[in-house]
Design a protein around this motif. Structure first.
Motif, PDB file in Angstrom:
ATOM      1  N   LEU A  18      -4.798   0.199   0.775  1.00  0.00           N
ATOM      2  CA  LEU A  18      -5.803  -0.006   1.817  1.00  0.00           C
ATOM      3  C   LEU A  18      -5.443   0.904   2.977  1.00  0.00           C
ATOM      4  N   GLY A  19      -6.292   1.881   3.216  1.00  0.00           N
ATOM      5  CA  GLY A  19      -6.023   2.849   4.268  1.00  0.00           C
ATOM      6  C   GLY A  19      -5.904   2.203   5.630  1.00  0.00           C
ATOM      7  N   SER A  20      -5.169   2.852   6.522  1.00  0.00           N
ATOM      8  CA  SER A  20      -4.946   2.284   7.855  1.00  0.00           C
ATOM      9  C   SER A  20      -6.256   2.135   8.631  1.00  0.00           C
ATOM     10  N   ALA A  21      -7.176   3.089   8.453  1.00  0.00           N
ATOM     11  CA  ALA A  21      -8.447   3.006   9.173  1.00  0.00           C
ATOM     12  C   ALA A  21      -9.281   1.832   8.663  1.00  0.00           C
ATOM     13  N   ALA A  22      -9.328   1.664   7.321  1.00  0.00           N
ATOM     14  CA  ALA A  22     -10.090   0.553   6.752  1.00  0.00           C
ATOM     15  C   ALA A  22      -9.461  -0.780   7.139  1.00  0.00           C
ATOM     16  N   ALA A  23      -8.122  -0.846   7.112  1.00  0.00           N
ATOM     17  CA  ALA A  23      -7.439  -2.079   7.501  1.00  0.00           C
ATOM     18  C   ALA A  23      -7.732  -2.427   8.954  1.00  0.00           C
ATOM     19  N   ALA A  24      -7.743  -1.427   9.816  1.00  0.00           N
ATOM     20  CA  ALA A  24      -8.025  -1.668  11.234  1.00  0.00           C
ATOM     21  C   ALA A  24      -9.453  -2.184  11.430  1.00  0.00           C
ATOM     22  N   ARG A  25     -10.405  -1.631  10.669  1.00  0.00           N
ATOM     23  CA  ARG A  25     -11.789  -2.107  10.788  1.00  0.00           C
ATOM     24  C   ARG A  25     -11.916  -3.554  10.320  1.00  0.00           C
ATOM     25  N   HIS A  85       1.521  -5.245  -9.707  1.00  0.00           N
ATOM     26  CA  HIS A  85       0.690  -4.310  -8.953  1.00  0.00           C
ATOM     27  C   HIS A  85       0.638  -4.787  -7.509  1.00  0.00           C
ATOM     28  N   PRO A  86       0.972  -3.940  -6.543  1.00  0.00           N
ATOM     29  CA  PRO A  86       0.926  -4.386  -5.140  1.00  0.00           C
ATOM     30  C   PRO A  86      -0.502  -4.726  -4.733  1.00  0.00           C
ATOM     31  N   VAL A  87      -0.649  -5.806  -3.984  1.00  0.00           N
ATOM     32  CA  VAL A  87      -1.970  -6.256  -3.539  1.00  0.00           C
ATOM     33  C   VAL A  87      -2.291  -5.577  -2.218  1.00  0.00           C
ATOM     34  N   ALA A  88      -3.252  -4.681  -2.249  1.00  0.00           N
ATOM     35  CA  ALA A  88      -3.582  -3.912  -1.045  1.00  0.00           C
ATOM     36  C   ALA A  88      -4.082  -4.812   0.082  1.00  0.00           C
ATOM     37  N   TRP A  89      -4.735  -5.906  -0.264  1.00  0.00           N
ATOM     38  CA  TRP A  89      -5.300  -6.780   0.773  1.00  0.00           C
ATOM     39  C   TRP A  89      -4.224  -7.509   1.566  1.00  0.00           C
ATOM     40  N   ASN A  90      -2.973  -7.492   1.101  1.00  0.00           N
ATOM     41  CA  ASN A  90      -1.900  -8.145   1.855  1.00  0.00           C
ATOM     42  C   ASN A  90      -1.699  -7.520   3.232  1.00  0.00           C
ATOM     43  N   THR A  91      -2.097  -6.260   3.376  1.00  0.00           N
ATOM     44  CA  THR A  91      -2.022  -5.604   4.684  1.00  0.00           C
ATOM     45  C   THR A  91      -2.880  -6.347   5.701  1.00  0.00           C
ATOM     46  N   LEU A  92      -4.063  -6.779   5.255  1.00  0.00           N
ATOM     47  CA  LEU A  92      -4.955  -7.534   6.135  1.00  0.00           C
ATOM     48  C   LEU A  92      -4.434  -8.953   6.351  1.00  0.00           C
TER      49      LEU A  92
END
Length: 487
Positions: free
Chosen positions: A213-220, A250-257
């Motif tokens: 999850l890109g930093s820009a998408a995560a920030a939005r 597989h790492p869960v990209a949504w964990n960033t959010l």
């Protein structure tokens, strides 16, 4: 007396509902929808006069429900009943609305007949229509009618967005989108679009396993939540490869959010040795049925409006959820496995015939509700629901587990803060199962109902008859003694 009461009961208004949860009584949300109508809503019921017995029972429930709706509407709901089998005008009206006859098998004393019949309805308002072509069951009919009325009378639907970035094309969510489309405007968005999610989006569904999850998408997404938007995360921490069959972490990209809320989906695979599903296994002599611990029948905690009327849901290849970093009072467990659950980590075989370790067994958290606390100097943040599985609500799995779809729809309603239909959708009219400690106790209750109750009625009649006959043989005695001196 019993026969007379049953014969006259259909003409007596009102209902005494003693079922758990008042399954046969209109929900408060349905009454509110009917009460708040600003114009006439017409419900046309197309039903044949002669229907098979099993369908006639459904027709009785339909008539009861429509009568209750008309009463709740205080003149704003009009019910029209028509018989297309004997009325050509009604037949053309039904066909123009998309209501077609259905074939029924009618078993007679010496023959089997196939007859056509109608049992459908149309909800009409301001030139628009919502149609139920054939009413197969009445368990969810109140919800379908109430949601249809609200969809027709709403001036604007709230927007729910589904992120379609890197989702498996075979994991279609078409049934979920179709059901959501009745109450919401469903919009597919991409996180690569810097304008998404827009301000009119009420809730976002994040499904699948993107690599990152890109930093820009995560920030939005973080800004979206902090301004009051809500998110439903459907993701497991293992990548399935049924061809081998293997599952890889597989790492869960949504964990960033999820990290700021103290929640994360682990890269593991939960199995349940007790509460699981049966799957067909191909063998050299055909298919055999075998329990599959990776298909978990997760128990509902009943601690939220999302799941308070749901008993369980089926999660396939699910991952556990870590909430150790969450603030106190912000987490509500929704789905958990049984105490006979373990976890697999690393490269894992998903073959049904493998041996499952019976050590380190404990309940595993599989779905949670997150309601962040508002800060004094900022607006109230949005809500989150996290499910450690994305497949459970795909078209392939909801066919065999409709409770999964009900859970997902309830989750979206709660996230969009549109909870009025949750109690209606989850209403359960299934009879409560009887639990016996032994076969002898079960058979005893069975034959007590079949034989004991009629014998009890007969015994009361015999005792009463014997008492009457005994009284007829008694000599006459005046109730009052004769006054003295009277000849």
């Amino acid at each position: 007396i019993l026969v007379a009461v049953n014969l006259l009961g259909s003409d007596i208004g009102g209902r005494l509902d003693l079922t758990p949860g008042h399954a046969y009584t209109l929900s408060k949300a349905t009454k509110q929808i009917a009460r708040d109508l600003d114009d006439i809503v017409t419900i046309k019921l197309f039903a044949s006069s002669q229907l098979p017995t099993q369908v006639a029972l459904q027709e009785r429930d339909v008539n009861d429900l429509l009568r209750d709706l008309r009463s709740a509407g205080h003149g704003k709901i009009r019910i029209i009943r028509r018989d297309p089998s004997s009325d050509e005008t009604a037949k053309r009206d039904a066909q123009s609305l998309g209501i077609q006859p259905v074939q029924f098998n009618v078993v007679g004393q010496s023959e089997l007949q196939v007859k056509d019949g109608y049992l459908g309805l149309a909800i009409q308002y301001a030139g628009k229509s919502q149609v139920i072509p054939f009413i197969q069951q009445t368990n969810n009919l109140e919800y379908r009618i109430a949601s249809g009325i609200r969809a027709l009378t709403r001036t604007k639907k709230p927007v729910v967005a589904i992120v379609d970035d890197e989702r498996d094309p075979n994991a279609s969510l078409q049934q979920l989108q179709t059901q959501l489309g009745k109450s919401y405007e469903v919009r597919a968005i991409s996180l690569s679009d810097s304008t998404q999610p827009t301000h009119d989006v009420r809730a976002v569904i994040l499904a699948g396993l993107p690599d990152s999850l890109g930093s820009a998408a995560a920030a939005r997404l973080e800004r979206f939540v902090h301004r009051g938007g809500s998110v439903l995360v459907l993701a497991g921490g293992m990548q399935m490869n049924p061809r081998y069959p293997m599952a890889m972490p597989h790492p869960v990209a949504w964990n960033t959010l999820l990290k700021p809320f103290g929640v994360s989906v682990k890269s593991d695979l939960v199995y349940d040795l007790v509460s699981n599903e049966v799957v067909p296994i191909p063998t050299s002599f055909g298919q055999v049925l075998q329990r599959y611990p990776y298909f978990i029948r997760a128990a509902s905690t009943g601690k939220s409006t999302v799941n308070q009327d749901l008993d369980d849901a089926v999660l396939t290849w699910a991952s556990s959820i870590d909430t150790t970093g969450a603030a106190k009072g912000t987490i509500t467990p929704l789905l958990i496995s049984s105490r006979a659950s373990g976890i697999s980590t690393g490269a894992t075989s998903i073959a049904p015939t493998q041996q499952f370790a019976q050590t380190d067994l404990a309940p595993r958290l599989l779905a949670v509700q997150v309601k962040p606390k508002a800060k004094a100097d900022s607006a109230s943040p949005g809500r989150l629901i996290v499910v450690g599985n994305a497949d459970f609500v795909t078209d392939h799995f909801v066919q065999g587990a409709p409770e999964n779809l009900a859970f997902a729809l309830n989750a979206v309603d709660w996230l969009a803060q549109d909870e009025s239909l949750i109690a209606i959708r989850s209403k359960d009219r299934a009879p409560t199962p009887l639990v016996f400690t032994s076969a002898a106790e079960r058979d005893g209750v069975k034959y007590l109902n079949l034989i004991g109750v009629p014998l009890l009625v007969a015994l009361i009649g015999i005792v009463r008859l014997a008492n009457r006959r005994r009284k007829t043989r008694e000599p006459y005695r005046p109730l009052q003694p004769e006054p003295a001196g009277v000849a």
